[in-house]
Structures are given as C-alpha cells and as structure tokens.
Design a protein around this motif. Structure first.
Motif, PDB file in Angstrom:
ATOM      1  N   PHE A 113     -21.508 -13.386  20.821  1.00  0.00           N
ATOM      2  CA  PHE A 113     -21.774 -13.228  19.403  1.00  0.00           C
ATOM      3  C   PHE A 113     -20.759 -14.071  18.627  1.00  0.00           C
ATOM      4  CE2 PHE A 113     -23.174  -9.308  21.475  1.00  0.00           C
ATOM      5  CZ  PHE A 113     -24.492  -9.223  21.034  1.00  0.00           C
ATOM      6  N   ARG A 114     -21.240 -15.102  17.956  1.00  0.00           N
ATOM      7  CA  ARG A 114     -20.362 -16.032  17.239  1.00  0.00           C
ATOM      8  C   ARG A 114     -19.511 -15.322  16.203  1.00  0.00           C
ATOM      9  NH1 ARG A 114     -19.623 -21.233  15.305  1.00  0.00           N
ATOM     10  NH2 ARG A 114     -19.412 -21.465  13.038  1.00  0.00           N
ATOM     11  N   TYR A 115     -20.061 -14.328  15.530  1.00  0.00           N
ATOM     12  CA  TYR A 115     -19.345 -13.674  14.433  1.00  0.00           C
ATOM     13  C   TYR A 115     -18.701 -12.340  14.845  1.00  0.00           C
ATOM     14  CZ  TYR A 115     -21.692 -17.245  11.713  1.00  0.00           C
ATOM     15  OH  TYR A 115     -22.140 -18.450  11.237  1.00  0.00           O
ATOM     16  N   ASP A 164     -30.912 -10.995  20.570  1.00  0.00           N
ATOM     17  CA  ASP A 164     -32.171 -11.729  20.381  1.00  0.00           C
ATOM     18  C   ASP A 164     -32.939 -11.296  19.134  1.00  0.00           C
ATOM     19  OD1 ASP A 164     -33.432  -9.315  21.029  1.00  0.00           O
ATOM     20  OD2 ASP A 164     -34.027  -9.948  23.031  1.00  0.00           O
ATOM     21  N   GLY A 165     -32.379 -10.335  18.390  1.00  0.00           N
ATOM     22  CA  GLY A 165     -32.997  -9.908  17.138  1.00  0.00           C
ATOM     23  C   GLY A 165     -34.116  -8.904  17.286  1.00  0.00           C
ATOM     24  N   GLU A 187     -29.683 -18.467   7.096  1.00  0.00           N
ATOM     25  CA  GLU A 187     -29.585 -18.402   8.554  1.00  0.00           C
ATOM     26  C   GLU A 187     -28.363 -17.595   8.983  1.00  0.00           C
ATOM     27  OE1 GLU A 187     -29.201 -21.421  12.426  1.00  0.00           O
ATOM     28  OE2 GLU A 187     -29.393 -22.212  10.380  1.00  0.00           O
ATOM     29  N   VAL A 188     -27.224 -17.857   8.345  1.00  0.00           N
ATOM     30  CA  VAL A 188     -25.997 -17.124   8.669  1.00  0.00           C
ATOM     31  C   VAL A 188     -26.133 -15.661   8.261  1.00  0.00           C
ATOM     32  CG1 VAL A 188     -23.541 -16.886   8.109  1.00  0.00           C
ATOM     33  CG2 VAL A 188     -24.509 -19.145   8.581  1.00  0.00           C
ATOM     34  N   HIS A 190     -28.793 -13.876   8.147  1.00  0.00           N
ATOM     35  CA  HIS A 190     -29.661 -13.232   9.127  1.00  0.00           C
ATOM     36  C   HIS A 190     -28.908 -12.995  10.431  1.00  0.00           C
ATOM     37  CE1 HIS A 190     -32.878 -12.967  12.180  1.00  0.00           C
ATOM     38  NE2 HIS A 190     -33.610 -12.471  11.211  1.00  0.00           N
ATOM     39  N   GLU A 191     -28.097 -13.977  10.837  1.00  0.00           N
ATOM     40  CA  GLU A 191     -27.345 -13.855  12.083  1.00  0.00           C
ATOM     41  C   GLU A 191     -26.355 -12.690  12.036  1.00  0.00           C
ATOM     42  OE1 GLU A 191     -26.207 -15.161  16.000  1.00  0.00           O
ATOM     43  OE2 GLU A 191     -27.878 -15.778  14.726  1.00  0.00           O
ATOM     44  N   ARG A 195     -28.337  -9.849  13.943  1.00  0.00           N
ATOM     45  CA  ARG A 195     -28.156 -10.271  15.341  1.00  0.00           C
ATOM     46  C   ARG A 195     -26.693 -10.256  15.772  1.00  0.00           C
ATOM     47  NH1 ARG A 195     -31.849 -15.515  16.471  1.00  0.00           N
ATOM     48  NH2 ARG A 195     -31.016 -15.086  18.547  1.00  0.00           N
ATOM     49  N   THR A 196     -25.883  -9.513  15.052  1.00  0.00           N
ATOM     50  CA  THR A 196     -24.459  -9.406  15.375  1.00  0.00           C
ATOM     51  C   THR A 196     -24.044  -7.940  15.362  1.00  0.00           C
ATOM     52  OG1 THR A 196     -23.963 -11.569  14.404  1.00  0.00           O
ATOM     53  CG2 THR A 196     -22.124 -10.029  14.636  1.00  0.00           C
TER      54      THR A 196
END
Length: 282
Positions: A113-115, A164-165, A187-188, A190-191, A195-196
């Motif tokens: 997870f990037r964030y 994967d959302g 996009e960010v 939503h991520e 998805r985080t």
C-alpha cells in the motif's frame, strides 16, 4: 535494539537487530516470556537464523494472537492458535531464498500500500485465521481498523480485498474519510479512501497532504519518536498555534507529553520525503 513504550494506552515492545551470531538469551524466549507475563498480548516475530541447519536462508514468521471475547481467532491455519493465557508462539510461515518448495501456513506476501506501507507495524492488519466478509477466503491476515459504510458487513476484510478495491465497491464504503485530502487528484483520493487501509485513532482518522500528494502513514508516535523528525514537530507546533494554542507553556507541555493520553499521527511525504504529523487525543 530493544524499545518499550506506551502507545494509545497500551505497552508495546519492539525488538530488532542484525547480529552476526545467535543472541543470548534466545529472541524467541523473550517473546514467550512476554506472552507468559502478559496473557492478552499479541504480535508478529520475523526471525532469520543462518545458523539453523537446513534453514540457513529461511525467514520464519511467528505469531502470538489474541482470542478476543466473542471471536475465535488464531495464528495458525488449523484454527488451533494459542488460547488465552497460553505462552506458545506459532509458526505461521517459513519462506526463504531457496525455500520456494515450502507452502506457508498463511499467505506472507501482503499487498503493498503506497500510502500505508507498513500496516502490520501500525496494527491495522494482523495475523488471524478469519474469513473475509468480501471474498469469503481465509488467507491468514485481517484488517482491524476503520471502514465506513451504510451496509451491514458481517465480519472483517482481508488486505487483498482492500488493495484491489473489491471491498469498497461491494459494500459501497471507504476506509478513510476524504477530510484533509484537499488538492489531490481524483485518482489519489480514490486510492487513499477506497484502496488503502485506515488506522486506529481516538478521533476519526484523516490523511495529510504534502507536495500535492497524499502522504504515507508511518504510525502513531509519542514525543520521543516525533522529535526524531524536527520538521514534523515544528509543523505540528505551528498548526496547533493556528488552531488556538496561544499559551506557549501549555503547548510545549502538551507536546512533551505526547504518548500519554494523546499522541501524534506521523506521515511521510511520498514526493520529497518530509515528515509531518497531527495530534490525536481522547
């Protein structure tokens, strides 16, 4: 390295290192002792012992899990985890550079997870033999923090359905409120929200933004950890002054006592690497 501190009203032990030979006393014995004196404790231990014959390249993942009231959870794939008060650590996977032929008892390759790059350290994801409410699978890890939805979700969610959302889509929910995410792309947004993994906090958790991107959540920290990142401490001090903390002595007293009833949520900018934080209190 051995570190003992209070975070969010509970004591945490962090033990790490990279010694040339086996330590004495044995590291596993230390965690078994903690399990004995603190029956409700839980955690993960990663061990690489290149002096263990036949397993020189392996990394062992050991779990000490907690049986919460009303939930039967364990750290093994056979649902035979430690009962309350039991001191044993259970090996949930063993993997290594030359150990691809071994099947882990639990999936060790968690999504990235990037964030929120280390959700195990933050406590948002932990080892548990529990069925995911979304995919109905049991992959050995479960999400434990916030999820906002108007639907009735029976059970908790696995990290893969977050990544994967599918969990957010199926239950029309979000893991984090969009508050504070001003100026980032859709996009960010939503991520981060869908998805985080979120994180545990006294108040509703929210994300911080830096360099027009969401920052990566590092974890909940006290004053000592925060002071290791002076730019974050200065930023928090300035934000609190803006919020109405005009008495300098009270402000400094509050900051110096972070970790005791109040804490700081530490983030790191994904663009420039700067640290930033906000205060959270009960």
């Amino acid at each position: 390295m051995l570190d003992l501190r209070w975070m969010n009203g509970a004591p945490f032990i962090h033990r790490g290192g990279y010694s040339n030979h086996r330590s004495s006393p044995d590291l596993v014995e230390l965690f078994e002792y903690v399990a004995a004196v603190a029956p409700d404790s839980y955690g993960l231990l990663h061990v690489h012992d290149d002096e263990q014959p036949g397993h020189e390249n392996d990394v062992r993942v050991l779990a000490r899990c907690l049986d919460w009231p009303g939930h039967e959870e364990s750290g093994t794939a056979l649902d035979q985890g430690p009962a309350r008060g039991q001191t044993a650590l259970h090996e949930i996977s063993r993997h290594g550079h030359q150990g691809a032929d071994r099947e882990p008892a639990m999936s060790a390759s968690l999504p990235f997870f990037r964030y929120h790059p280390d959700p195990l350290a933050s406590g948002s994801i932990r080892a548990a033999s529990e069925t995911c409410a979304c995919c109905k699978g049991n992959r050995g890890w479960i999400y434990t923090a916030t999820f906002y939805t108007a639907q009735d979700v029976s059970g908790r969610l696995c990290p893969w359905c977050i990544a994967d959302g599918s969990a957010a889509e199926r239950f029309a929910g979000e893991f984090t409120d969009s508050y504070g995410l001003d100026g980032v792309s859709e996009e960010v947004l939503h991520e981060v929200t869908r998805r985080t993994p979120g994180f545990h906090a006294w108040q509703d958790p929210h994300w911080l933004v830096h360099c027009q991107d969401a920052a990566a959540f590092v974890g909940e920290v006290g004053y000592t950890e925060l002071a290791e990142h002076p730019e974050a401490l200065d930023q928090l001090r300035a934000d609190m002054r803006t919020a109405g903390w005009h008495d300098e002595s009270q402000l400094e007293h509050f900051l110096a006592n972070l970790g005791e009833g109040a804490s700081a949520m530490l983030f790191r900018c994904t663009v420039c690497g700067a640290y930033l934080a906000y205060a959270d209190a009960s």
